[in-house]
Design an enzyme around this catalytic site. Structure first.
Site, PDB file in Angstrom:
ATOM      1  CE1 TYR A   1      -9.882   3.254   6.258  1.00 35.37           C
ATOM      2  CE2 TYR A   1      -8.922   4.398   8.130  1.00 35.37           C
ATOM      3  CZ  TYR A   1      -8.862   4.014   6.803  1.00 35.37           C
ATOM      4  OH  TYR A   1      -7.786   4.383   6.024  1.00 35.37           O
ATOM      5  CE  LYS A   2      -7.954  -0.404   4.953  1.00 33.98           C
ATOM      6  NZ  LYS A   2      -8.516   0.594   4.036  1.00 33.98           N
TER       7      LYS A   2
ATOM      8  NE  ARG B   1     -10.033  -2.612  -2.802  1.00 27.53           N
ATOM      9  CZ  ARG B   1      -9.465  -1.956  -1.782  1.00 27.53           C
ATOM     10  NH1 ARG B   1      -8.302  -2.351  -1.316  1.00 27.53           N
ATOM     11  NH2 ARG B   1     -10.048  -0.901  -1.268  1.00 27.53           N
TER      12      ARG B   1
ATOM     13  CG  PHE C   1      -1.991   1.073   1.100  1.00 25.62           C
ATOM     14  CD1 PHE C   1      -3.007   0.957   0.156  1.00 25.62           C
ATOM     15  CD2 PHE C   1      -1.964   2.196   1.898  1.00 25.62           C
ATOM     16  CE1 PHE C   1      -3.980   1.939   0.029  1.00 25.62           C
ATOM     17  CE2 PHE C   1      -2.932   3.182   1.775  1.00 25.62           C
ATOM     18  CZ  PHE C   1      -3.944   3.058   0.842  1.00 25.62           C
TER      19      PHE C   1
ATOM     20  CG  ASP D   1      -0.538  -2.193   6.949  1.00 20.74           C
ATOM     21  OD1 ASP D   1      -1.625  -2.454   7.513  1.00 20.74           O
ATOM     22  OD2 ASP D   1      -0.367  -1.167   6.268  1.00 20.74           O
TER      23      ASP D   1
END
Length: 419
Positions: free
Chosen positions: A224-225, A378, A129, A199
């Site tokens: 928040y995922k 995605r 990322f 991560d």
């Protein structure tokens, strides 16, 4: 799964199905973007209102003590720890993933410099990322190191030689959904004298993670995922106890002080993971995150993360198979691994040049996934609230978008700021 009726039957027999009632899912939406932003837990609005109206509005400053605000970071951290294989008191919720990565990568580089000064390379994936790579690039320059990016995930182990200080990886790749073997890569790194940073942004709450069992060194993750903490929710940071007290982390703020309310002019770091705190936490955001974490912990009586992972694999396998069977004539290519052991909780498809408008056309139909440049559609599958019938219907909509050419409409080809 050959029919929609079979999908409904699978949902009726799903022991995890009651967990969906914890969320506010719009009736006209098939939400396959929980890997970017989790759905709102039904308990969150009332809890946030309680914090604002009662604890802040009535308790005022007293609520740091009476409502337990001062220990929120540790309390929420201990709950997250149960989901990622960490022990009590080893993990705290704080700041953002980027900020926490800055902390642990700084600490890891200091440890490496103290133990083996010749090790000056940070190894990561080119497809990691971007924020992780940006932080690493910045710290490499500050510490006189070099960031080296590997294109082939299978080549990472061979690159762990005596010039490498830190291996920094995202456990589940954000673009492809490919999942690393954390235990194996950590063992390979340690055998070469290399520290590891993981991560967990696309792992925590979605796949089984065992930080202690894998003997990892440091980890960060997102709130928040799959943890459903809300947009911009606090992140989390973990350091293995063998490392936690070795160095100050670079953002030595007052909440990481051993005694913040002594107000001494000099810094004295708190013991253990508490020193990885920095400034005053956002109490409202932390309360919302706790509600989100509680939705994942609600699966513990039903088998916990192992049960969630099993359903996730069933959902992603089904989506991939249906998309391949029903949309193969339209140029879609699956880039997510076929092997369950290598796949996170998402399925990513490639559609050269038209991926973005196809995603926008799906969103207009109420099927929400997202686009990742240059050509990735995605789709994330959150087993807490995603149903098998959602999978069936999503593929049906995808097929219709492709067959009818809806993606060609001008409105779907106008790039928005957030994709």
């Amino acid at each position: 799964m050959q029919t929609r009726e079979e999908a409904l039957a699978l949902d009726a027999a799903d022991p995890l199905a009651p967990l969906r009632a914890q969320f506010t899912v719009p009736d006209d939406v098939i939400y396959l973007d929980g890997n970017s932003l989790g759905v709102l837990p039904s308990a969150t609005p009332a809890r946030v209102q309680q914090v604002v109206a009662e604890e802040w509005g009535q308790g005022l400053i007293r609520s740091w003590n009476s409502a337990g605000w001062i220990t929120l970071a540790q309390r929420v951290g201990d709950k997250i720890a149960r989901l990622v294989g960490a022990g009590p008191g080893e993990l705290v919720a704080a700041d953002s993933t980027s900020v926490n990565l800055f902390k642990v990568l700084s600490a890891a580089l200091k440890i490496a410099k103290a133990d083996a000064p010749a090790r000056r390379v940070i190894v990561s994936e080119r497809s990691n990322f971007p924020t992780d790579l940006y932080i690493a690039e910045s710290l490499a320059a500050q510490h006189g190191c070099r960031l080296e990016l590997i294109d082939d995930a299978e080549a990472i182990g061979a690159r762990l030689r005596d010039d490498v200080a830190v291996l920094m990886l995202t456990h589940v790749n954000y673009r492809t959904g490919r999942m690393h073997d954390m235990a194996a890569l950590t063992a390979a790194a340690h055998s070469a004298g290399v520290l590891t940073i993981w991560d967990l942004a696309h792992s925590a709450g979605a796949v089984v993670v065992d930080l202690q069992g894998s003997n990892a060194d440091f980890a960060v993750g997102c709130g928040y995922k799959y943890l459903n903490g809300g947009p911009g929710a606090p992140a989390f940071v973990w350091a293995h106890p063998r490392h936690a007290d070795r160095f100050w982390q670079p953002l030595s703020g007052w909440m990481g002080h051993a005694a913040p309310f002594e107000f001494t002019p000099d810094y004295r770091p708190a013991p253990g993971i508490a020193r990885y705190l920095c400034g005053t936490p956002s109490v409202v955001a932390m309360a919302a995150l706790e509600c989100g974490v509680d939705t994942v912990l609600a699966a513990e009586p039903m088998g916990g993360m192992a049960a969630l992972r099993a359903k996730s694999l069933a959902l992603t396998r089904t989506f991939a198979a249906l998309a391949e069977a029903r949309c193969a004539d339209h140029g879609l290519t699956r880039v997510s691994p076929d092997d369950d052991a290598l796949r996170g909780s998402q399925v990513c498809l490639s559609h050269p040049e038209t991926a973005y408008p196809v995603v926008q056309a799906l969103i207009a139909r109420g099927v929400i996934g997202d686009f990742r440049a240059p050509d990735i559609l995605r789709f994330g599958f959150t087993p807490l609230y995603t149903r098998f019938v959602d999978v069936w219907d999503a593929v049906e909509h995808l097929m219709q978008v492709l067959e009818h050419g809806e993606w060609r409409e001008a409105r779907f080809n106008q790039k928005a700021a957030v994709t």
